[in-house]
Scaffold this motif. Structure first.
Motif, PDB file in Angstrom:
ATOM      1  N   THR A 182       0.594  -1.107  -0.295  1.00  0.00           N
ATOM      2  CA  THR A 182       0.073   0.082   0.151  1.00  0.00           C
ATOM      3  C   THR A 182       0.988   1.531   0.102  1.00  0.00           C
ATOM      4  O   THR A 182       2.013   1.052  -0.289  1.00  0.00           O
ATOM      5  CB  THR A 182      -0.800  -0.133   1.347  1.00  0.00           C
ATOM      6  OG1 THR A 182      -0.244   0.601   2.462  1.00  0.00           O
ATOM      7  CG2 THR A 182      -1.735  -1.316   0.855  1.00  0.00           C
ATOM      8  N   ILE A 183      -0.062   2.006  -0.486  1.00  0.00           N
ATOM      9  CA  ILE A 183       0.168   4.018  -0.559  1.00  0.00           C
ATOM     10  C   ILE A 183       1.507   3.594   1.411  1.00  0.00           C
ATOM     11  O   ILE A 183       2.642   4.531   1.296  1.00  0.00           O
ATOM     12  CB  ILE A 183       0.489   5.018  -0.271  1.00  0.00           C
ATOM     13  CG1 ILE A 183       1.183   6.381  -0.240  1.00  0.00           C
ATOM     14  CG2 ILE A 183      -0.720   5.189   0.472  1.00  0.00           C
ATOM     15  CD1 ILE A 183      -0.009   7.653  -1.252  1.00  0.00           C
ATOM     16  N   GLY A 184       0.641   3.670   2.384  1.00  0.00           N
ATOM     17  CA  GLY A 184       1.564   3.087   3.599  1.00  0.00           C
ATOM     18  C   GLY A 184       2.793   2.395   3.736  1.00  0.00           C
ATOM     19  O   GLY A 184       4.075   2.868   4.511  1.00  0.00           O
ATOM     20  N   ASP A 185       2.882   1.634   3.096  1.00  0.00           N
ATOM     21  CA  ASP A 185       3.849   0.549   2.807  1.00  0.00           C
ATOM     22  C   ASP A 185       5.535   1.740   2.173  1.00  0.00           C
ATOM     23  O   ASP A 185       6.353   1.656   1.876  1.00  0.00           O
ATOM     24  CB  ASP A 185       4.047  -0.784   2.292  1.00  0.00           C
ATOM     25  CG  ASP A 185       3.158  -1.682   2.601  1.00  0.00           C
ATOM     26  OD1 ASP A 185       3.032  -1.405   3.667  1.00  0.00           O
ATOM     27  OD2 ASP A 185       1.721  -2.625   2.720  1.00  0.00           O
ATOM     28  N   VAL A 186       4.714   2.470   0.684  1.00  0.00           N
ATOM     29  CA  VAL A 186       4.931   2.836   0.601  1.00  0.00           C
ATOM     30  C   VAL A 186       5.943   4.007   0.555  1.00  0.00           C
ATOM     31  O   VAL A 186       7.219   4.158   0.831  1.00  0.00           O
ATOM     32  CB  VAL A 186       4.604   3.512  -1.012  1.00  0.00           C
ATOM     33  CG1 VAL A 186       5.519   4.793  -1.624  1.00  0.00           C
ATOM     34  CG2 VAL A 186       4.488   2.380  -1.986  1.00  0.00           C
ATOM     35  N   VAL A 187       5.279   5.019   2.036  1.00  0.00           N
ATOM     36  CA  VAL A 187       5.778   5.759   2.580  1.00  0.00           C
ATOM     37  C   VAL A 187       6.872   5.643   3.716  1.00  0.00           C
ATOM     38  O   VAL A 187       8.008   5.833   3.655  1.00  0.00           O
ATOM     39  CB  VAL A 187       5.284   6.606   3.259  1.00  0.00           C
ATOM     40  CG1 VAL A 187       5.392   7.375   4.335  1.00  0.00           C
ATOM     41  CG2 VAL A 187       4.086   7.033   1.778  1.00  0.00           C
ATOM     42  N   ALA A 188       6.197   4.860   4.688  1.00  0.00           N
ATOM     43  CA  ALA A 188       7.256   3.928   5.613  1.00  0.00           C
ATOM     44  C   ALA A 188       8.360   3.027   5.196  1.00  0.00           C
ATOM     45  O   ALA A 188       9.845   3.065   5.853  1.00  0.00           O
ATOM     46  CB  ALA A 188       6.437   3.022   6.456  1.00  0.00           C
ATOM     47  N   VAL A 243       7.294  -5.997  -0.354  1.00  0.00           N
ATOM     48  CA  VAL A 243       7.782  -5.022  -1.998  1.00  0.00           C
ATOM     49  C   VAL A 243       6.350  -5.274  -2.703  1.00  0.00           C
ATOM     50  O   VAL A 243       5.266  -5.943  -2.373  1.00  0.00           O
ATOM     51  CB  VAL A 243       7.981  -6.150  -2.541  1.00  0.00           C
ATOM     52  CG1 VAL A 243       9.260  -6.356  -1.237  1.00  0.00           C
ATOM     53  CG2 VAL A 243       8.195  -7.056  -2.715  1.00  0.00           C
ATOM     54  N   PRO A 244       6.414  -4.031  -3.384  1.00  0.00           N
ATOM     55  CA  PRO A 244       5.097  -3.921  -4.627  1.00  0.00           C
ATOM     56  C   PRO A 244       4.801  -4.908  -5.450  1.00  0.00           C
ATOM     57  O   PRO A 244       6.483  -5.555  -5.670  1.00  0.00           O
ATOM     58  CB  PRO A 244       5.694  -2.274  -5.216  1.00  0.00           C
ATOM     59  CG  PRO A 244       7.431  -2.568  -5.180  1.00  0.00           C
ATOM     60  CD  PRO A 244       7.653  -3.653  -3.464  1.00  0.00           C
TER      61      PRO A 244
END
Length: 457
Positions: free
Chosen positions: A4-10, A375-376
């Protein structure tokens, strides 16, 4: 749930494109961090706004990948696994050497954008230009070909689309938007959910991307040329030198109130793109080289047949018939020189880039999964199969060097000593070269053994 975008930023994978901020009308802000990178700040956003942002983030699994977007837009065109959909593929440049001299490569990008304006196909072009403010570069709007000429050339610098797109949204005008692959993909996602932007952004012009750079890159080059970061007023990342090949260019920096200083880029500690200095973490998780969701993409034709020409040569991939028409008319009136390329040659022009975003990406995905990280979802399968031990070591060392470059340069700015960056970075580069040399020696031995076997057979 996926990545998620949360993972992306974190996990530091945000590239700062600003798609999330545009989608949420500024509820999610994009700010410059301590490493010279624009990053999204999800603090204070509601769950609903997070979901909205998730659908447009180019590194979130909630958004469409490049294959899906391209199939929907260019489904009638042939497809290549490396360059995406394509109508025509060319290498070329402008015939006017004066214009070419003032460009990074063959001059075709700024010429094509100028044609869009002169033909009134768009009212403005949104592109990275000289900021004139606290930051050296930022997204700006050109409304004439003359405006464009003042901001041509490559600008290796962290920027964001957040402010400029919110500024023009709903103004009733049409635009061409220019960007690296992930920025263009973010704008495609936004167009699907925003009717105004869908109507306004009528051309998406991509730039072939090796990787982005933090604002630290400009400051490091300047400091190595004798201009401290706080005194840097201007930088030209690509100054052509008639005595050398096209890839061996110079850079020029200027301090406030001083004469410009010029230096060969490859003489700088971090001048080689292969070292990954100041490369954002996001670029370790991108598999799009040729901006596959753009209507037309421009890059450098790094092929032996063109690199001997110091003036520079573009590689161009089109995905719209009207883009081909503009190019053809440029050839007919003598403004443009073009030669057809095959998909194989286009991909070869970015060979190192594909090694990074194919084998390298597979290894990095597998490494992070083994470490228990999210991972994406990408278009390559995580794993180590077919990747030699030396290649894996090189991939991991490059990634470590990227991290080191940020930390060491931040320390240099604090200590006000450039050596706080150059000393550890030189040691890391020496390790990189040692691994690279071992891999090359092994390849040489393997080729010699194969030749011997063939002679015996």
């Amino acid at each position: 749930m996926g990545h998620t975008i949360g993972d992306v930023v974190a996990q530091g994978m945000c590239v700062g494109c600003g798609g999330c901020s545009i989608r949420t009308s500024g509820a999610i802000s994009v700010r410059l961090d301590g490493y010279g990178m624009h990053q999204a700040d999800l603090t204070g956003a509601t769950p609903a706004q997070i979901r909205q942002a998730d659908s447009v983030c180019p590194f979130s699994d909630a958004s469409k990948d490049e294959d899906r977007i391209a199939a929907e837009r260019y489904g009638d065109l042939p497809s290549d696994s490396r360059i995406g959909r394509y109508g025509s593929i060319h290498a070329g440049r402008l015939t006017d050497d004066a214009r070419v001299m003032g460009s990074s490569s063959g001059g075709l990008t700024s010429w094509f954008l100028g044609e869009l304006l002169d033909r009134r196909l768009v009212d403005g072009v949104i592109h990275v230009g000289r900021d004139g403010g606290r930051e050296l570069f930022g997204y700006t709007i050109s409304r004439s070909a003359e405006d464009l000429l003042a901001s041509r050339k490559s600008m290796y610098y962290s920027t964001t689309l957040a402010e400029v797109v919110r500024e023009v949204r709903g103004d009733g005008l049409t635009y061409a938007i220019v960007g690296v692959p992930c920025f263009i993909t973010a704008m495609r996602h936004l167009a699907e959910v925003d009717a105004d932007l869908r109507a306004q952004f009528t051309w998406h012009v991509g730039l072939v991307c090796g990787h982005l750079k933090s604002q630290f890159f400009a400051e490091s080059l300047a400091w190595q040329a004798g201009v401290r970061p706080e005194h840097l007023e201007a930088i030209d990342f690509r100054v052509k030198n008639p005595s050398r090949r096209s890839y061996s260019y110079d850079y020029e920096v200027r301090a406030h109130g001083r004469l410009p200083r010029r230096r060969r880029t490859l003489s700088a500690l971090d001048g080689s793109w292969g070292y990954g200095a100041f490369q954002p973490a996001a670029c370790n998780f991108c598999d799009d080289v040729f901006a596959e969701t753009s209507d037309i993409v421009f890059g450098d034709a790094w092929l032996p047949r063109y690199t001997d020409d110091w003036r520079g040569t573009n590689v161009v991939v089109t995905r719209r018939a009207d883009a081909d028409l503009i190019l053809a008319e440029g050839v007919d009136d003598g403004t443009v020189l073009l030669e057809p390329l095959t998909p194989d040659l286009a991909a070869q022009s970015q060979a190192g880039n594909f090694r990074h975003r194919r084998d390298g990406l597979r290894v990095r995905l597998a490494d992070d999964l083994a470490a228990g990280l999210s991972v994406p979802r990408k278009r390559v399968v995580p794993g180590y199969e077919g990747v030699s031990a030396d290649r894996m070591a090189l991939i991991r060392q490059r990634r470590a060097m990227s991290v080191l470059s940020f930390e060491a340069f931040a320390r240099s700015k604090q200590t006000r000593r450039l050596s706080s960056y150059t000393r550890p970075m030189r040691a890391a580069i020496a390790r990189y070269r040692k691994v690279e040399s071992a891999g090359q020696s092994l390849s040489t031995r393997a080729r010699a053994k194969l030749r011997s076997l063939l002679r015996r057979g």
